[in-house]
Structure formats: structure tokens, C-alpha cells
Motif scaffolding. Structure first.
Motif, PDB file in Angstrom:
ATOM      1  N   UNK A   1      95.042 -36.733  24.197  1.00  9.77           N
ATOM      2  CA  UNK A   1      96.291 -36.434  23.510  1.00  9.77           C
ATOM      3  C   UNK A   1      97.549 -36.847  24.289  1.00  9.77           C
ATOM      4  N   UNK A   2      97.471 -36.893  25.604  1.00 13.29           N
ATOM      5  CA  UNK A   2      98.663 -37.107  26.419  1.00 13.29           C
ATOM      6  C   UNK A   2      98.660 -38.468  27.106  1.00 13.29           C
ATOM      7  N   UNK A   3      99.842 -39.029  27.244  1.00 13.91           N
ATOM      8  CA  UNK A   3      99.997 -40.273  27.992  1.00 13.91           C
ATOM      9  C   UNK A   3      99.977 -39.969  29.491  1.00 13.91           C
ATOM     10  N   UNK A   4      99.849 -41.009  30.298  1.00 16.41           N
ATOM     11  CA  UNK A   4      99.613 -40.863  31.732  1.00 16.41           C
ATOM     12  C   UNK A   4     100.637 -39.945  32.410  1.00 16.41           C
ATOM     13  N   UNK A   5     101.912 -40.149  32.181  1.00 13.47           N
ATOM     14  CA  UNK A   5     102.950 -39.357  32.854  1.00 13.47           C
ATOM     15  C   UNK A   5     102.868 -37.888  32.443  1.00 13.47           C
ATOM     16  N   UNK A   6     102.727 -37.635  31.152  1.00 13.37           N
ATOM     17  CA  UNK A   6     102.615 -36.260  30.669  1.00 13.37           C
ATOM     18  C   UNK A   6     101.308 -35.634  31.117  1.00 13.37           C
ATOM     19  N   UNK A   7     100.255 -36.445  31.176  1.00 10.44           N
ATOM     20  CA  UNK A   7      98.940 -35.943  31.577  1.00 10.44           C
ATOM     21  C   UNK A   7      98.967 -35.444  33.011  1.00 10.44           C
ATOM     22  N   UNK A   8      99.616 -36.177  33.902  1.00 11.46           N
ATOM     23  CA  UNK A   8      99.715 -35.762  35.301  1.00 11.46           C
ATOM     24  C   UNK A   8     100.464 -34.443  35.424  1.00 11.46           C
ATOM     25  N   UNK A   9     101.555 -34.316  34.674  1.00 14.68           N
ATOM     26  CA  UNK A   9     102.348 -33.089  34.695  1.00 14.68           C
ATOM     27  C   UNK A   9     101.539 -31.915  34.156  1.00 14.68           C
ATOM     28  N   UNK A  10     100.809 -32.162  33.069  1.00 11.32           N
ATOM     29  CA  UNK A  10      99.999 -31.111  32.454  1.00 11.32           C
ATOM     30  C   UNK A  10      98.884 -30.650  33.392  1.00 11.32           C
ATOM     31  N   UNK A  11      98.173 -31.596  33.982  1.00  2.13           N
ATOM     32  CA  UNK A  11      97.067 -31.248  34.877  1.00  2.13           C
ATOM     33  C   UNK A  11      97.559 -30.455  36.089  1.00  2.13           C
ATOM     34  N   UNK A  12      98.710 -30.844  36.617  1.00  2.00           N
ATOM     35  CA  UNK A  12      99.279 -30.127  37.763  1.00  2.00           C
ATOM     36  C   UNK A  12      99.652 -28.691  37.376  1.00  2.00           C
ATOM     37  N   UNK A  13     100.233 -28.532  36.192  1.00  3.15           N
ATOM     38  CA  UNK A  13     100.628 -27.215  35.715  1.00  3.15           C
ATOM     39  C   UNK A  13      99.402 -26.318  35.509  1.00  3.15           C
ATOM     40  N   UNK A  14      98.367 -26.870  34.872  1.00  4.04           N
ATOM     41  CA  UNK A  14      97.131 -26.107  34.659  1.00  4.04           C
ATOM     42  C   UNK A  14      96.505 -25.715  35.986  1.00  4.04           C
ATOM     43  N   UNK A  15      96.470 -26.667  36.918  1.00  4.65           N
ATOM     44  CA  UNK A  15      95.874 -26.403  38.218  1.00  4.65           C
ATOM     45  C   UNK A  15      96.596 -25.293  38.966  1.00  4.65           C
ATOM     46  N   UNK A  16      97.913 -25.290  38.881  1.00  5.33           N
ATOM     47  CA  UNK A  16      98.702 -24.254  39.566  1.00  5.33           C
ATOM     48  C   UNK A  16      98.433 -22.880  38.966  1.00  5.33           C
ATOM     49  N   UNK A  17      98.388 -22.815  37.635  1.00  3.37           N
ATOM     50  CA  UNK A  17      98.136 -21.533  36.971  1.00  3.37           C
ATOM     51  C   UNK A  17      96.754 -20.991  37.322  1.00  3.37           C
ATOM     52  N   UNK A  18      95.764 -21.867  37.355  1.00  3.52           N
ATOM     53  CA  UNK A  18      94.391 -21.445  37.634  1.00  3.52           C
ATOM     54  C   UNK A  18      94.204 -21.089  39.107  1.00  3.52           C
ATOM     55  N   UNK A  19      94.706 -21.930  39.996  1.00  8.75           N
ATOM     56  CA  UNK A  19      94.515 -21.693  41.435  1.00  8.75           C
ATOM     57  C   UNK A  19      95.253 -20.440  41.901  1.00  8.75           C
ATOM     58  N   UNK A  20      96.479 -20.266  41.428  1.00  8.53           N
ATOM     59  CA  UNK A  20      97.263 -19.101  41.840  1.00  8.53           C
ATOM     60  C   UNK A  20      96.558 -17.807  41.460  1.00  8.53           C
ATOM     61  N   UNK A  21      96.044 -17.746  40.235  1.00 11.18           N
ATOM     62  CA  UNK A  21      95.374 -16.516  39.788  1.00 11.18           C
ATOM     63  C   UNK A  21      94.039 -16.333  40.501  1.00 11.18           C
ATOM     64  N   UNK A  22      93.344 -17.437  40.777  1.00 12.21           N
ATOM     65  CA  UNK A  22      92.076 -17.336  41.487  1.00 12.21           C
ATOM     66  C   UNK A  22      92.289 -16.766  42.884  1.00 12.21           C
ATOM     67  N   UNK A  23      93.358 -17.180  43.528  1.00 14.87           N
ATOM     68  CA  UNK A  23      93.676 -16.651  44.855  1.00 14.87           C
ATOM     69  C   UNK A  23      93.994 -15.155  44.787  1.00 14.87           C
ATOM     70  N   UNK A  24      94.726 -14.773  43.742  1.00 16.75           N
ATOM     71  CA  UNK A  24      95.038 -13.351  43.549  1.00 16.75           C
ATOM     72  C   UNK A  24      93.769 -12.544  43.310  1.00 16.75           C
ATOM     73  N   UNK A  25      92.875 -13.075  42.495  1.00 14.93           N
ATOM     74  CA  UNK A  25      91.606 -12.400  42.217  1.00 14.93           C
ATOM     75  C   UNK A  25      90.782 -12.232  43.484  1.00 14.93           C
ATOM     76  N   UNK A  26      90.736 -13.269  44.284  1.00 15.27           N
ATOM     77  CA  UNK A  26      89.970 -13.191  45.531  1.00 15.27           C
ATOM     78  C   UNK A  26      90.500 -12.068  46.409  1.00 15.27           C
ATOM     79  N   UNK A  27      91.822 -11.987  46.531  1.00 12.66           N
ATOM     80  CA  UNK A  27      92.433 -10.928  47.347  1.00 12.66           C
ATOM     81  C   UNK A  27      92.110  -9.547  46.777  1.00 12.66           C
ATOM     82  N   UNK A  28      92.166  -9.417  45.436  1.00  8.63           N
ATOM     83  CA  UNK A  28      91.917  -8.113  44.807  1.00  8.63           C
ATOM     84  C   UNK A  28      90.452  -7.696  44.939  1.00  8.63           C
TER      85      UNK A  28
END
Length: 234
Positions: free
Chosen positions: A169-196
Motif C-alpha cells: 500500500x505504501x511507497x518507499x518513503x512512506x513505508x520507511x516512516x511507517x515501519x519506523x513508527x510501528x517499530x518504536x511503538x512495539x519496542x517501547x511497549x515490549x521494554x515496558x513489559x519486560x520491566x513490569x
């Protein structure tokens, strides 16, 4: 952004900023489908043909069992069981050409189809495909992109889903931005879960015991971790 009949449900799903928005999207579709099938639709001939064929998976059987109208479920089970046994264990006629030339593995194939199909899953998959298409169309809008970036997290299964279908669905520039955003949301919460979860484990050390022990946010960390890893809260 100008809203349409397709974009309004997406906006409403993303407004709470609580949990995984793709889980909320799926849960909405599941809830509506289960209510539909347990209501008047249960008596519609074309719907019954589909439920007799597909049946339901364990997840959606559980959701249906929680509905008040158990008679609807019983009636669907009655005809689904009857059709299933007819497919699998129908008596062979002595001079039936159909039975004579039927492949040896045909019963196994039918059995696999029955076990792997679910009426609700099919409807949810159909709805998710269309909502995902609208979601990625909306991602090009700065306001919606900001709303997406403010979500609490993306669960692991839906992180995988989004990464898999985004290139469609996304072109290269938008795809990179989207993947980075998804990765940040997932990694940040995973780190919080690990701590909890680590905090939860440490609270069973005798040095952390006592009525005034500080559990922080760890008390429900096991349930939240399971929900994050499976997309289903226990």
C-alpha cells in the motif's frame, strides 16, 4: 482530513489510544459478526448454509457461548453437525459411481477443510482487508499519522501483519516512516513489559515481601504480556 463513511470507523478505533488499535479493529468486527450471527441472521437460509459449511473456531465458539441466546447456537450446531457427519460418514451406496471413483484421501481433505474453517474468521478477514486498505490510505494524512504515532502499542502479531502488508500500500518513503513508527511503538511497549514482568518476579523475593511492598505496575503484567504476544487478552 475530510472524513467519509469508510474513514469514520477507523478514526473512532484510533481515538482511545489504549492498547493495540489493530486488536480493537479486529475486536469490533468480531463483536458485530457474533451479534449478527446470534441474532435474526441465524434464521436466514443463506447464512445457515454458510455456517453449516464453515462452522466456527474455538475462539469464536467461546465468544458465542457468552451471548445470551444459547438456542441460536444450539440450532446452528444441530445443522452443522448434521451436515458434517453427512460429508464424512455418509453410507456408501453399492453401485454409486461417485463413491466408486472418489479419491482415497477425499475424506481427509474434507475433514481438514471443516477443522480449518470458521464463519466468523472469514467475515472478519473480509472486513479487515477493507479496513486495512482504508487505514493505509489515511496514513498519508499528517493528522492521522500523528494519531497513529500516539497509540499505546502495536501487539506482536499485528506488528508482523502491518510489516507484511504495508509494502502493498505504501511507497518507499512512506513505508520507511511507517515501519519506523510501528517499530518504536512495539519496542517501547515490549521494554515496558519486560520491566513490569521482571518487577513481578522480584516481588516474590522475601526481601520484597510485606504489606507495604511496592508492586508498581507489575500486578497485571502477566496478562498484559500474554495479550501483547498473542493479540488476545487471557
Amino acid at each position: 482530513m475530510r472524513e467519509s463513511i469508510l474513514t469514520i470507523p477507523i478514526s473512532e478505533i484510533f481515538e482511545p489510544k489504549e492498547g493495540c488499535p489493530i486488536c480493537r479493529m479486529r475486536n469490533m468486527l468480531e463483536g458485530r459478526t457474533v451479534e449478527y450471527i446470534m441474532g435474526a441472521a441465524m434464521m436466514e437460509p443463506d447464512v445457515r448454509i454458510e455456517t453449516n459449511r464453515a462452522g466456527f473456531c474455538s475462539v469464536h465458539f467461546s465468544q458465542m457461548l457468552k451471548q445470551k441466546n444459547r438456542l441460536s447456537l444450539a440450532l446452528m450446531l444441530q445443522t452443522h453437525l448434521d451436515e458434517t457427519r453427512g460429508h464424512l460418514f455418509a453410507s456408501k451406496k453399492l453401485f454409486s459411481r461417485k463413491k466408486l471413483f472418489e479419491p482415497k484421501n477425499s475424506r481427509k481433505k474434507r475433514l481438514s477443510e471443516i477443522n480449518e474453517s470458521c464463519f466468523v474468521c472469514e467475515k472478519v478477514d473480509w472486513g479487515m482487508e477493507r479496513l486495512m486498505r482504508t487505514f493505509f490510505e489515511m496514513f498519508g494524512d499528517a493528522q492521522f499519522k500523528k494519531l497513529f504515532s500516539e497509540q499505546e502499542f502495536i501487539c506482536l502479531p499485528h506488528f508482523d501483519l502491518l510489516q507484511s502488508i504495508a509494502p502493498n500500500y505504501l511507497k518507499k518513503q512512506e513505508l520507511d516512516s511507517f515501519n519506523e513508527m510501528c517499530g518504536q511503538l512495539t519496542e517501547k511497549y515490549m521494554n515496558t513489559l519486560y520491566d513490569d514482568v521482571s518487577k513481578f518476579c522480584s516481588m516474590y523475593d522475601y526481601r520484597s515481601s510485606g504489606k507495604d511492598a511496592d508492586w508498581g505496575n507489575s500486578r497485571d503484567s502477566i496478562e498484559r504480556a500474554v495479550g501483547f504476544l498473542t493479540s488476545r487478552m487471557p
